[in-house]
Scaffold this motif. Sequence first.
Motif, PDB file in Angstrom:
ATOM      1  N   SER A  32       3.048   7.247  -7.393  1.00 12.78           N
ATOM      2  CA  SER A  32       3.340   6.731  -6.060  1.00 12.78           C
ATOM      3  C   SER A  32       4.735   6.132  -5.993  1.00 12.78           C
ATOM      4  O   SER A  32       5.503   6.387  -5.051  1.00 12.78           O
ATOM      5  N   LEU A  33       5.098   5.334  -6.991  1.00  9.68           N
ATOM      6  CA  LEU A  33       6.423   4.725  -7.003  1.00  9.68           C
ATOM      7  C   LEU A  33       7.514   5.787  -7.142  1.00  9.68           C
ATOM      8  O   LEU A  33       8.553   5.721  -6.479  1.00  9.68           O
ATOM      9  N   ALA A  34       7.258   6.774  -8.014  1.00 14.13           N
ATOM     10  CA  ALA A  34       8.258   7.823  -8.222  1.00 14.13           C
ATOM     11  C   ALA A  34       8.469   8.644  -6.958  1.00 14.13           C
ATOM     12  O   ALA A  34       9.607   8.975  -6.592  1.00 14.13           O
ATOM     13  N   SER A  35       7.374   8.989  -6.273  1.00 13.94           N
ATOM     14  CA  SER A  35       7.514   9.800  -5.060  1.00 13.94           C
ATOM     15  C   SER A  35       8.211   9.021  -3.958  1.00 13.94           C
ATOM     16  O   SER A  35       9.010   9.588  -3.195  1.00 13.94           O
ATOM     17  N   SER A  36       7.960   7.705  -3.864  1.00 12.10           N
ATOM     18  CA  SER A  36       8.667   6.895  -2.869  1.00 12.10           C
ATOM     19  C   SER A  36      10.162   6.906  -3.150  1.00 12.10           C
ATOM     20  O   SER A  36      10.984   7.033  -2.238  1.00 12.10           O
ATOM     21  N   GLY A  37      10.525   6.790  -4.439  1.00 14.82           N
ATOM     22  CA  GLY A  37      11.937   6.839  -4.804  1.00 14.82           C
ATOM     23  C   GLY A  37      12.564   8.184  -4.494  1.00 14.82           C
ATOM     24  O   GLY A  37      13.705   8.258  -4.013  1.00 14.82           O
ATOM     25  N   SER A  96       2.464   8.466   4.569  1.00 12.21           N
ATOM     26  CA  SER A  96       1.940   7.144   4.210  1.00 12.21           C
ATOM     27  C   SER A  96       3.079   6.135   4.130  1.00 12.21           C
ATOM     28  O   SER A  96       2.966   4.995   4.599  1.00 12.21           O
ATOM     29  N   LEU A  97       4.194   6.564   3.528  1.00 13.93           N
ATOM     30  CA  LEU A  97       5.347   5.672   3.400  1.00 13.93           C
ATOM     31  C   LEU A  97       5.943   5.354   4.764  1.00 13.93           C
ATOM     32  O   LEU A  97       6.325   4.210   5.030  1.00 13.93           O
ATOM     33  N   VAL A  98       6.010   6.346   5.651  1.00 18.47           N
ATOM     34  CA  VAL A  98       6.516   6.098   7.001  1.00 18.47           C
ATOM     35  C   VAL A  98       5.642   5.070   7.717  1.00 18.47           C
ATOM     36  O   VAL A  98       6.135   4.113   8.315  1.00 18.47           O
ATOM     37  N   SER A 150      -5.147   1.406   5.409  1.00 18.94           N
ATOM     38  CA  SER A 150      -4.656   2.057   6.625  1.00 18.94           C
ATOM     39  C   SER A 150      -3.492   3.008   6.404  1.00 18.94           C
ATOM     40  O   SER A 150      -3.515   4.138   6.915  1.00 18.94           O
ATOM     41  N   PRO A 151      -2.420   2.621   5.674  1.00 24.09           N
ATOM     42  CA  PRO A 151      -1.312   3.584   5.505  1.00 24.09           C
ATOM     43  C   PRO A 151      -1.747   4.857   4.790  1.00 24.09           C
ATOM     44  O   PRO A 151      -1.279   5.953   5.133  1.00 24.09           O
ATOM     45  N   LEU A 152      -2.628   4.728   3.799  1.00 22.80           N
ATOM     46  CA  LEU A 152      -3.130   5.904   3.089  1.00 22.80           C
ATOM     47  C   LEU A 152      -3.886   6.814   4.046  1.00 22.80           C
ATOM     48  O   LEU A 152      -3.708   8.039   4.043  1.00 22.80           O
ATOM     49  N   PHE A 153      -4.735   6.226   4.870  1.00 23.69           N
ATOM     50  CA  PHE A 153      -5.500   7.003   5.847  1.00 23.69           C
ATOM     51  C   PHE A 153      -4.571   7.712   6.833  1.00 23.69           C
ATOM     52  O   PHE A 153      -4.697   8.910   7.093  1.00 23.69           O
ATOM     53  N   ILE A 154      -3.613   6.952   7.378  1.00 27.65           N
ATOM     54  CA  ILE A 154      -2.712   7.510   8.386  1.00 27.65           C
ATOM     55  C   ILE A 154      -1.876   8.644   7.801  1.00 27.65           C
ATOM     56  O   ILE A 154      -1.687   9.697   8.423  1.00 27.65           O
ATOM     57  N   SER A 169       0.823  -1.203   0.000  1.00 31.77           N
ATOM     58  CA  SER A 169       0.000   0.000   0.000  1.00 31.77           C
ATOM     59  C   SER A 169       0.859   1.255   0.000  1.00 31.77           C
ATOM     60  O   SER A 169       0.586   2.212  -0.727  1.00 31.77           O
ATOM     61  N   GLY A 170       1.915   1.262   0.813  1.00 32.63           N
ATOM     62  CA  GLY A 170       2.771   2.438   0.880  1.00 32.63           C
ATOM     63  C   GLY A 170       3.401   2.774  -0.455  1.00 32.63           C
ATOM     64  O   GLY A 170       3.586   3.937  -0.803  1.00 32.63           O
TER      65      GLY A 170
END
Length: 438
Positions: free
Chosen positions: A237-242, A374-376, A147-151, A95-96
Motif C-alpha cells: 500500500s505504501l509503495a503504490s501510494s508513492g 482509494s488514495l483520491v 470508507s476509502p477502501l470501499f469507495i 486508511s488511504g
Amino acid sequence: MTTDSEHPPHGGNPPSPAGSDDAPTTPGSGKDENTGYGAVFAVREFRFVFAAHVLSILGTVLALVSLAVLVYQESGSAILTSLVFALTVLPYALSGLLLSGIADHHPARRVLVACDLVSAACVAGMALSATPLALLFVLLAVQSMISPLFIGTRGASLVEMLQGDLFILGRSLIRIVSQGAQIVGFGVGGLVLVWLSPRAALCVTVGTFLGSALLLRIGTVARPARRTDSGDLLRRSLASSGQLLSHPRIRALMLMWWVPPMFFSVAEGVAAPFADAAGAGSAGFGLLLAAMPAGTVVSEMLAGTMLRPPARERIALPLAGVCLLPLAAFAVHPPLALAIVLLALTGLCAAYALGMDKWFVEEVPAEMRGRAMSLVGAGLMTLQGVGMTAGGAVAEWAPPYAVIAGGGVLGTLSVFGVLRAVRRTRVPVAGPLPGTAA
C-alpha cells in the motif's frame, strides 16, 4: 458497492480474465456520444450498485446524526460531540496509505461486501447500551477507515462494469446521491430521531449496511483480483501510494481532485458563525450548507444530460479555474440571500469532475485503479477536514465573510497552479508508472 450475476450486464461485455487482450481497460474507448443517465440504469449490475449506495449513504448520514445526539446526551460536552464529526474524516489519510493495497489484490465483490459487514458490525457495537464512549469512538474510527477502501474498490469496479461514457455518468450518479444526502439527509435524520432513540436509529443503520452487502453480493459479477502478486500488505500500500504520487500526470490530477474541495470546505466550516452574524439562526445555517450541494447536483445533471463527452472535457479546466471565484465575492460581505446564491454558483462549477473522471481512469494502470481511487478518496476527505478546521480557526479572530473570501482568493491561486501542472502533463512524457507495463 457491487453484487454478482451469472450473466454479463446488459450493455457491457462479459468480464475477461485479468490480462486478457479483450479485457476493457479505459472508459471512453467506446462510442463518443452522450448516452444519458438512462443508459447507465439499463446496466443491471449498476442498478444493484446504485441501490446499495443509496442504502449505505442514508445509513451513514443517519448514523452521524444519531452519534452526535447520543454523545451529547451522555457527555454534555461540545468538544466530544465535535469529535464525532472529526472521526468521520481524520482516519481517511491513514486508511488511504495503509489499506489501499487491498482494493486491487482481492476480488472487488469480496472487498465491498466485507467492508459493508465490518461497518455493520461497528455500528452494531455503537448501538449497544453497554458501549462506553471511548469504545464508541474507536468503533467510529474503524468504520471511517473502511470508507476509502470501499469507495476506491467501488470506483475501480465501475470501470469494469460500465463501458465508454457510461462509466463517467455512473460515477456522476454516485456523486449526485452523495450530494443529495447532504441536502436532505441531516433534516431527515433529525426527524427520525423524533420517533427513535439514537441507539435505535443506529440499529436502522446496521440494517442499511447489511442490505447494501446483500445487494452487492447478489447483483454484481464475481471478477478476479486485478493483481495477484503476493507480499506484505502495508508495504504494498505504501509503495503504490508513492508510485502514484511520483507520476507527474497522476499527481497533477490528484491535486485537481483535492485542492478545490479543500477550499470549498472553508465556507462550510464557518457557515454557522456567518449565519449567526446575519441573524439567520439554524434555518440560515441549513440553507448555507445545502446551497453548494444543490448547485453540484444541478451542474452534474446538466452536464451529464446535455453535453457530449468531448464538450465535458473542454469545460473541465475552465470550470475548475473559476469554481472558487464566487467565494472570493464574499469580500463584499453579502447578505444571506446573496451568500446562498454565491455558494450555489460554486456548486454549479462542479461539472469539471466529469472530465476529470475520464482523464484519471485513462491514466492510471488497470491493476492500480483500486488503490488510486482509494488514495483520491482519502486525500479528498482529509483535506476537506483540514480546510474546515482551518476556516474555523481563522474565524476566531476574523469575520466569517472575510474568511470565506480569503479562502476563495487563496484557493483560486492554488487551483491555477494545479491547472498549469495538469496542462503541462497532458503530453505523455512521464512514461508508465514504475513497476507497471509500458
